[in-house]
Write a protein that holds these residues in place. Structure first.
Motif, PDB file in Angstrom:
ATOM      1  N   ILE A 109      32.588 -37.735 -38.181  1.00  0.00           N
ATOM      2  CA  ILE A 109      31.766 -37.589 -39.374  1.00  0.00           C
ATOM      3  C   ILE A 109      32.493 -36.422 -40.129  1.00  0.00           C
ATOM      4  N   ARG A 110      32.931 -36.702 -41.359  1.00  0.00           N
ATOM      5  CA  ARG A 110      33.504 -35.564 -42.251  1.00  0.00           C
ATOM      6  C   ARG A 110      32.607 -35.040 -43.327  1.00  0.00           C
ATOM      7  N   PHE A 111      31.532 -35.753 -43.649  1.00  0.00           N
ATOM      8  CA  PHE A 111      30.446 -35.395 -44.928  1.00  0.00           C
ATOM      9  C   PHE A 111      29.247 -36.201 -44.747  1.00  0.00           C
ATOM     10  N   VAL A 112      28.220 -35.456 -44.955  1.00  0.00           N
ATOM     11  CA  VAL A 112      27.097 -36.039 -45.154  1.00  0.00           C
ATOM     12  C   VAL A 112      26.161 -35.342 -46.025  1.00  0.00           C
ATOM     13  N   GLY A 113      25.713 -35.914 -47.238  1.00  0.00           N
ATOM     14  CA  GLY A 113      25.145 -35.344 -48.340  1.00  0.00           C
ATOM     15  C   GLY A 113      24.537 -36.208 -49.457  1.00  0.00           C
ATOM     16  N   THR A 114      24.263 -35.558 -50.386  1.00  0.00           N
ATOM     17  CA  THR A 114      23.642 -36.422 -51.783  1.00  0.00           C
ATOM     18  C   THR A 114      24.687 -37.004 -52.564  1.00  0.00           C
ATOM     19  N   HIS A 115      24.456 -37.617 -53.306  1.00  0.00           N
ATOM     20  CA  HIS A 115      25.342 -38.014 -54.442  1.00  0.00           C
ATOM     21  C   HIS A 115      26.085 -36.959 -55.202  1.00  0.00           C
ATOM     22  N   GLN A 116      25.236 -36.288 -55.493  1.00  0.00           N
ATOM     23  CA  GLN A 116      25.687 -35.077 -56.377  1.00  0.00           C
ATOM     24  C   GLN A 116      26.723 -33.994 -55.571  1.00  0.00           C
ATOM     25  N   GLN A 117      26.292 -33.852 -54.261  1.00  0.00           N
ATOM     26  CA  GLN A 117      27.390 -33.128 -53.325  1.00  0.00           C
ATOM     27  C   GLN A 117      28.587 -33.848 -52.993  1.00  0.00           C
ATOM     28  N   TYR A 118      28.484 -35.254 -53.051  1.00  0.00           N
ATOM     29  CA  TYR A 118      29.586 -36.098 -52.791  1.00  0.00           C
ATOM     30  C   TYR A 118      30.532 -36.041 -53.949  1.00  0.00           C
ATOM     31  N   ASP A 119      30.090 -36.181 -55.397  1.00  0.00           N
ATOM     32  CA  ASP A 119      30.773 -35.896 -56.374  1.00  0.00           C
ATOM     33  C   ASP A 119      31.605 -34.611 -56.338  1.00  0.00           C
ATOM     34  N   ASP A 120      31.165 -33.644 -55.648  1.00  0.00           N
ATOM     35  CA  ASP A 120      31.952 -32.359 -55.673  1.00  0.00           C
ATOM     36  C   ASP A 120      33.168 -32.165 -54.658  1.00  0.00           C
ATOM     37  N   ILE A 121      33.353 -33.216 -54.024  1.00  0.00           N
ATOM     38  CA  ILE A 121      34.256 -33.087 -52.708  1.00  0.00           C
ATOM     39  C   ILE A 121      35.602 -34.039 -53.001  1.00  0.00           C
ATOM     40  N   ASP A 122      36.521 -33.842 -52.401  1.00  0.00           N
ATOM     41  CA  ASP A 122      37.767 -34.547 -52.515  1.00  0.00           C
ATOM     42  C   ASP A 122      37.925 -35.253 -51.049  1.00  0.00           C
ATOM     43  N   LEU A 123      37.926 -36.432 -51.193  1.00  0.00           N
ATOM     44  CA  LEU A 123      37.762 -37.484 -49.973  1.00  0.00           C
ATOM     45  C   LEU A 123      38.972 -37.137 -49.013  1.00  0.00           C
ATOM     46  N   THR A 124      40.279 -36.991 -49.651  1.00  0.00           N
ATOM     47  CA  THR A 124      41.375 -36.781 -48.867  1.00  0.00           C
ATOM     48  C   THR A 124      41.418 -35.532 -48.248  1.00  0.00           C
ATOM     49  N   GLU A 125      40.736 -34.420 -48.612  1.00  0.00           N
ATOM     50  CA  GLU A 125      40.748 -32.994 -48.295  1.00  0.00           C
ATOM     51  C   GLU A 125      39.775 -32.856 -46.923  1.00  0.00           C
ATOM     52  N   ILE A 126      38.721 -33.691 -46.846  1.00  0.00           N
ATOM     53  CA  ILE A 126      37.801 -33.294 -45.965  1.00  0.00           C
ATOM     54  C   ILE A 126      38.123 -34.016 -44.729  1.00  0.00           C
TER      55      ILE A 126
END
Length: 126
Positions: A109-126
């Motif tokens: 599990i790399r991330f769990v959050g809201t859509h707004q939080q999701y928009d702020d992450i880089d999928l390849t970096e987490i």
């Protein structure tokens, strides 16, 4: 005195695999690391608890050997680069990002959050 010679065990019973891989062959279920991250999220967002528990239960019982098998079970899941999969949780209210090691049947599990939080992450970096 006569010695009894035992035939070597074959590959199907896991004799030639390291001890930590024996469980993978026995049950072929996905291992999910770590449930703690899910728990921390649903403690702050109680409405996410039941959907995350349901996802965890289904995913841990699954036998996914590739992304197509995940898509067959979760049509709304997005398969992205670096073996990342994005799941929509609680009617698309939250996002869950996991990194999958298909060969060893492990999901991180790399991330769990809201859509707004999701928009702020880089999928390849987490």
């Amino acid at each position: 005195m006569r010695r009894t010679v035992h035939a070597p065990r074959n590959r199907q019973d896991g004799a030639l695999l390291p001890a930590w891989d024996h469980g993978i062959l026995a049950d072929k279920a996905m291992r999910i690391i770590s449930r703690k991250r899910l728990r921390e999220f649903w403690n702050t967002r109680p409405d996410a608890e039941q959907p995350l528990k349901a996802w965890f239960r289904e995913a841990s019982r699954a036998d996914w050997s590739g992304p197509l098998e995940i898509k067959a079970m979760y049509r709304s899941a997005s398969i992205v680069a670096s073996n990342r999969v994005v799941f929509n949780i609680a009617g698309n209210k939250y996002r869950l990002v996991v990194k999958v090691n298909y060969a060893y049947r492990v999901m991180y599990i790399r991330f769990v959050g809201t859509h707004q939080q999701y928009d702020d992450i880089d999928l390849t970096e987490i």
